[in-house]
Scaffold this motif. Structure first.
Motif, PDB file in Angstrom:
ATOM      1  N   LEU A 158       0.862  -1.181   0.000  1.00  0.00           N
ATOM      2  CA  LEU A 158       0.000   0.000   0.000  1.00  0.00           C
ATOM      3  C   LEU A 158       0.894   1.225   0.000  1.00  0.00           C
ATOM      4  N   MET A 159       0.793   2.038  -1.058  1.00  0.00           N
ATOM      5  CA  MET A 159       1.700   3.168  -1.249  1.00  0.00           C
ATOM      6  C   MET A 159       1.187   4.468  -0.646  1.00  0.00           C
ATOM      7  N   GLY A 160      -0.111   4.524  -0.354  1.00  0.00           N
ATOM      8  CA  GLY A 160      -0.680   5.765   0.177  1.00  0.00           C
ATOM      9  C   GLY A 160      -2.145   5.861  -0.177  1.00  0.00           C
ATOM     10  N   GLU A 161      -2.660   7.075  -0.247  1.00  0.00           N
ATOM     11  CA  GLU A 161      -4.067   7.311  -0.532  1.00  0.00           C
ATOM     12  C   GLU A 161      -4.377   7.057  -2.006  1.00  0.00           C
ATOM     13  N   SER A 162      -5.638   7.207  -2.369  1.00  0.00           N
ATOM     14  CA  SER A 162      -6.061   6.963  -3.757  1.00  0.00           C
ATOM     15  C   SER A 162      -5.180   7.733  -4.740  1.00  0.00           C
ATOM     16  N   GLY A 163      -4.759   7.046  -5.772  1.00  0.00           N
ATOM     17  CA  GLY A 163      -3.872   7.626  -6.777  1.00  0.00           C
ATOM     18  C   GLY A 163      -2.420   7.272  -6.569  1.00  0.00           C
ATOM     19  N   ALA A 164      -2.054   6.896  -5.340  1.00  0.00           N
ATOM     20  CA  ALA A 164      -0.642   6.607  -5.044  1.00  0.00           C
ATOM     21  C   ALA A 164      -0.148   5.371  -5.781  1.00  0.00           C
ATOM     22  N   GLY A 165      -1.037   4.406  -5.988  1.00  0.00           N
ATOM     23  CA  GLY A 165      -0.636   3.223  -6.753  1.00  0.00           C
ATOM     24  C   GLY A 165      -0.282   3.582  -8.175  1.00  0.00           C
ATOM     25  N   GLN A 166      -1.101   4.439  -8.784  1.00  0.00           N
ATOM     26  CA  GLN A 166      -0.839   4.844 -10.168  1.00  0.00           C
ATOM     27  C   GLN A 166       0.442   5.671 -10.284  1.00  0.00           C
ATOM     28  N   ILE A 167       0.673   6.550  -9.329  1.00  0.00           N
ATOM     29  CA  ILE A 167       1.908   7.345  -9.364  1.00  0.00           C
ATOM     30  C   ILE A 167       3.124   6.436  -9.221  1.00  0.00           C
ATOM     31  N   THR A 168       3.017   5.408  -8.387  1.00  0.00           N
ATOM     32  CA  THR A 168       4.123   4.454  -8.241  1.00  0.00           C
ATOM     33  C   THR A 168       4.354   3.686  -9.533  1.00  0.00           C
ATOM     34  N   LYS A 169       3.274   3.274 -10.197  1.00  0.00           N
ATOM     35  CA  LYS A 169       3.418   2.560 -11.471  1.00  0.00           C
ATOM     36  C   LYS A 169       4.063   3.459 -12.518  1.00  0.00           C
ATOM     37  N   MET A 170       3.713   4.734 -12.518  1.00  0.00           N
ATOM     38  CA  MET A 170       4.343   5.671 -13.447  1.00  0.00           C
ATOM     39  C   MET A 170       5.843   5.763 -13.184  1.00  0.00           C
ATOM     40  N   THR A 171       6.202   5.794 -11.908  1.00  0.00           N
ATOM     41  CA  THR A 171       7.628   5.825 -11.551  1.00  0.00           C
ATOM     42  C   THR A 171       8.325   4.584 -12.091  1.00  0.00           C
ATOM     43  N   ASN A 172       7.677   3.433 -11.962  1.00  0.00           N
ATOM     44  CA  ASN A 172       8.222   2.180 -12.496  1.00  0.00           C
ATOM     45  C   ASN A 172       8.457   2.295 -13.998  1.00  0.00           C
ATOM     46  N   GLN A 173       7.473   2.824 -14.715  1.00  0.00           N
ATOM     47  CA  GLN A 173       7.606   2.922 -16.165  1.00  0.00           C
ATOM     48  C   GLN A 173       8.711   3.898 -16.572  1.00  0.00           C
ATOM     49  N   ILE A 174       8.840   4.995 -15.846  1.00  0.00           N
ATOM     50  CA  ILE A 174       9.933   5.928 -16.119  1.00  0.00           C
ATOM     51  C   ILE A 174      11.271   5.195 -16.055  1.00  0.00           C
ATOM     52  N   CYS A 175      11.420   4.356 -15.037  1.00  0.00           N
ATOM     53  CA  CYS A 175      12.701   3.667 -14.825  1.00  0.00           C
ATOM     54  C   CYS A 175      12.959   2.585 -15.858  1.00  0.00           C
ATOM     55  N   VAL A 176      11.914   1.852 -16.290  1.00  0.00           N
ATOM     56  CA  VAL A 176      12.169   0.717 -17.174  1.00  0.00           C
ATOM     57  C   VAL A 176      12.334   1.111 -18.636  1.00  0.00           C
ATOM     58  N   VAL A 177      11.677   2.203 -19.081  1.00  0.00           N
ATOM     59  CA  VAL A 177      11.758   2.496 -20.516  1.00  0.00           C
ATOM     60  C   VAL A 177      13.182   2.842 -20.940  1.00  0.00           C
ATOM     61  N   GLY A 178      13.880   3.592 -20.117  1.00  0.00           N
ATOM     62  CA  GLY A 178      15.257   3.921 -20.445  1.00  0.00           C
ATOM     63  C   GLY A 178      16.158   2.707 -20.423  1.00  0.00           C
ATOM     64  N   VAL A 179      15.890   1.792 -19.474  1.00  0.00           N
ATOM     65  CA  VAL A 179      16.694   0.572 -19.365  1.00  0.00           C
ATOM     66  C   VAL A 179      16.547  -0.279 -20.616  1.00  0.00           C
ATOM     67  N   CYS A 180      15.328  -0.414 -21.121  1.00  0.00           N
ATOM     68  CA  CYS A 180      15.108  -1.267 -22.292  1.00  0.00           C
ATOM     69  C   CYS A 180      15.767  -0.686 -23.540  1.00  0.00           C
ATOM     70  N   GLN A 181      15.678   0.618 -23.730  1.00  0.00           N
ATOM     71  CA  GLN A 181      16.355   1.230 -24.878  1.00  0.00           C
ATOM     72  C   GLN A 181      17.862   1.081 -24.753  1.00  0.00           C
ATOM     73  N   ALA A 182      18.393   1.254 -23.546  1.00  0.00           N
ATOM     74  CA  ALA A 182      19.835   1.066 -23.341  1.00  0.00           C
ATOM     75  C   ALA A 182      20.240  -0.369 -23.640  1.00  0.00           C
ATOM     76  N   LEU A 183      19.377  -1.321 -23.269  1.00  0.00           N
ATOM     77  CA  LEU A 183      19.663  -2.729 -23.552  1.00  0.00           C
ATOM     78  C   LEU A 183      19.690  -2.975 -25.057  1.00  0.00           C
ATOM     79  N   ALA A 184      18.736  -2.402 -25.788  1.00  0.00           N
ATOM     80  CA  ALA A 184      18.721  -2.549 -27.241  1.00  0.00           C
ATOM     81  C   ALA A 184      20.010  -2.002 -27.851  1.00  0.00           C
ATOM     82  N   GLU A 185      20.443  -0.852 -27.386  1.00  0.00           N
ATOM     83  CA  GLU A 185      21.672  -0.248 -27.898  1.00  0.00           C
ATOM     84  C   GLU A 185      22.887  -1.117 -27.573  1.00  0.00           C
ATOM     85  N   GLY A 186      22.952  -1.603 -26.342  1.00  0.00           N
ATOM     86  CA  GLY A 186      24.098  -2.423 -25.933  1.00  0.00           C
ATOM     87  C   GLY A 186      24.182  -3.726 -26.707  1.00  0.00           C
TER      88      GLY A 186
END
Length: 288
Positions: A158-186
């Motif tokens: 439980l991350m917090g009040e309503s909306g906190a789950g979605q904000i956490t998921k957005m944070t997750n997506q911010i972190c993974v999209v760059g990693v996947c592009q870097a992996l493709a380049e590598g």
């Protein structure tokens, strides 16, 4: 065991609902795709109904796995008045935080509870019952929800009040999209240099560059296999939610924005329904 309605049995919801049925819960399913619910019942048992309103009547838990805000609002319009007092609605969709808050308010007004509870782990995590759930909402409702979510999730927070789950998921997506592009380049760099890329992956997985993306997607990226998993279209939708939220907070996200543009190019290449690790296909275009 609990009485559960599961609305939206696509790539993710299908497996999540199946785990609930296997655990012995009384599961009723509903999906907008004609015949999908009947197909699920033929494989997993339970019951299929034609509408979300029919699905939720008399249910202790309602679970949804939907594409976006529009579908979430449409389902809310159909079921809020049908929810029994004390029902817990667990929404595993990835939507805007504000959309979740709006629906949570409507559900609370009828004496029920709403959790925005997006997941991470992809189709493999859903199939294997090892998803990570990040939730926003009432603590008591979350405690109740844990008992059923444990059927398909290995980690629930439980991350917090309503909306906190979605904000956490957005944070997750911010972190993974760059990693996947870097992996493709590598991978492209190592392959073009003539290295044994299988050995490169093995070595990197033991070091500081190791990631979930590398462990679970590198082999498929090398093989050019993309007909599975989380689609380019859905990741572009998620990035759009992220960029809108970031703009409202005046937070710059240059890498996330760039990868969003790259995925738009993948779509033009015909990859709208490919897994979004098809960033590798874009990376390799110059070799075509």
């Amino acid at each position: 065991m609990s009485k559960i309605a599961f609305i939206g049995i696509g790539r993710m919801g299908w497996h999540m609902a199946a785990h609930l049925a296997k655990a012995g819960h009384d599961v009723v399913v509903c999906d907008v795709v004609p015949g999908m619910a009947d197909k699920w019942v033929a494989e997993n048992g339970g019951a299929a109904v034609a509408s979300p309103a029919d699905a939720v009547r008399g249910r202790e838990y309602v679970m949804t796995s939907l594409p976006a805000d529009r579908e979430l609002f449409a389902v809310a319009d159909g079921i809020v008045s049908e929810l029994a007092k004390g029902t817990v609605w667990i929404d595993h969709s990835t939507t805007s935080a504000e959309g979740s808050r709006v629906v949570a308010t409507r559900v609370t007004e009828v004496g029920s509870a709403f959790l925005d509870a997006p997941v991470s782990g992809g189709v493999d995590g859903a199939r294997n019952g090892t998803l990570t759930v990040m939730a926003g909402g009432n603590e008591g409702a979350f405690a109740k929800a844990e008992t059923v979510m444990s059927g398909y999730a290995a980690r629930m927070t439980l991350m917090g009040e309503s909306g906190a789950g979605q904000i956490t998921k957005m944070t997750n997506q911010i972190c993974v999209v760059g990693v996947c592009q870097a992996l493709a380049e590598g991978l492209d760099f190592a392959e073009t240099a003539g290295l044994d890329v299988q050995k490169v992956i093995h070595v990197m997985l033991q070091g500081s560059s190791a990631s979930w993306q590398m462990a679970n997607r590198a082999e498929k990226m090398l093989a050019g296999e993309y007909n599975y998993g989380f689609s380019t279209t859905l990741m572009r939708k998620d990035i759009g939610l992220v960029l809108d939220e970031a703009a409202s907070m005046n937070v710059p996200l240059p890498v996330t924005s760039m990868v969003g543009q790259m995925l738009a190019e993948v779509t033009v290449m015909g990859g709208a329904q490919w897994d979004w690790c098809s960033l590798m296909a874009r990376q390799r275009r110059r070799k075509a």
